[in-house]
Enzyme design. Sequence first.
Site, PDB file in Angstrom:
ATOM      1  N   ASP A 245     -35.788  30.766 -62.063  1.00  0.00           N
ATOM      2  CA  ASP A 245     -34.842  30.113 -62.954  1.00  0.00           C
ATOM      3  C   ASP A 245     -35.235  28.630 -62.995  1.00  0.00           C
ATOM      4  O   ASP A 245     -35.871  28.120 -62.070  1.00  0.00           O
ATOM      5  CB  ASP A 245     -33.422  30.293 -62.427  1.00  0.00           C
ATOM      6  N   ASP A 247     -33.208  25.330 -64.407  1.00  0.00           N
ATOM      7  CA  ASP A 247     -32.229  24.295 -64.064  1.00  0.00           C
ATOM      8  C   ASP A 247     -31.474  24.680 -62.796  1.00  0.00           C
ATOM      9  O   ASP A 247     -30.852  25.742 -62.725  1.00  0.00           O
ATOM     10  CB  ASP A 247     -31.248  24.098 -65.220  1.00  0.00           C
TER      11      ASP A 247
END
Length: 409
Positions: A245, A247
């Site tokens: 992932d 952020d």
Amino acid sequence: MLAFILAGGLGTRLSHILKDTPKPMAPIGKKPFLKYIIEALKKQNISNIVLLTGYKSEVIENYFGNGKDFGISISYSREDKPLGTGGAILKAARKYPNEEDFLILNGDTYFDINYSYLESFHKEKKSIFTMALKFKQDLRRYGSVIIDEEYKVKKFIEKGSDHIEGFINGGISIMNKRALSFFKKEGFLSLENDIMEELLSSQRVYGLPFGGKFIDIGIPEDYFLAKRELKKWVGERKIKVAFLDRDGVINEDDGYTYRVEDLRLMNGIIPFLKELKKRKFYFIIITNQAGIGKGYFTENDYKNFQKALINRLKKEGIKILDSFYCPYHTEAIIEKYRRESLLRKPAPGMILMAAEKYPIDLFQSIMIGDRESDRIRLPYLKCYILKGKYSGGDSLKIYSDYKEILGEL
């Protein structure tokens, strides 16, 4: 487990190319397409195979014989007249009353899956029929399969629907002998049209998505694709990937982060990625970007930030193999992005797209995120969730830092 391969079809759409050759025997290089399927089975220790033949069955039998020359056991169930997929399966299954489960494969489809895991999943769910599913972004040629969060099949959508993306039947399934009670008549039976809707009423039909290369040689374009690519696919070395992932895992999450000037790497991410690199992981970024659909920033803004991030990581000695993002959201204010999507995590669409593009072993790969939506809905993909702004609220484990994740790998 006994494997049935459906190899009796006429192959009318390829007849002008193959002439008197049955479709499963379509040449790919110096060997028939069917041999690639059989070799994939053998590689995973499935060596007891029944070929369900019909049209030009002698061509298939003369090539494969009893399988001894190929290090396997091959027998035959021959159609004297066309029986359809369901009728052919029923006839063959009656010869093996002591078998609990049958692995069933289409003889014109190659799909690189883990057969052992499909079998264990089938048994765990006490399923009567379990399909290997392939994610497709273009459904014009295919009907699609709708599954719930427990992988139970809810319904089938006919070919030609307005669904943009979805799961299709990958041409590989496992059928428990209990399913035979749904075969209500003798003679010609279509598994798809005469049996599957009845099977759904049992509430015991499941579909499990897999990544990996897939080809159905039912039309000339895909047959020619198989001639060009299949040999290369089979020989590719598999890689393991750390899906990341973005952020909150790689860079600081300020909430809809998109401005290059706001790019700040997470504390500890570089040593973590360098250790994963030592352990032979490749890196692919998998990120939901609903801010695009909600109008907070544009796709170009996303791409500019992504480029800056990848360059920053490259300077630190970390190469990102690829990035996938999902701009779709049901609450998007921009219409073209306002929809449900299997690309949006925790749905596995982006992961499966990556596994189509690259020779990824998803069973050796991992996903690292910082919220529950990063627990991807693939039961065989190991997911690690870091403690962060959005993690918690779930009974599954949350990891305090990167070091704790490394301790469990």
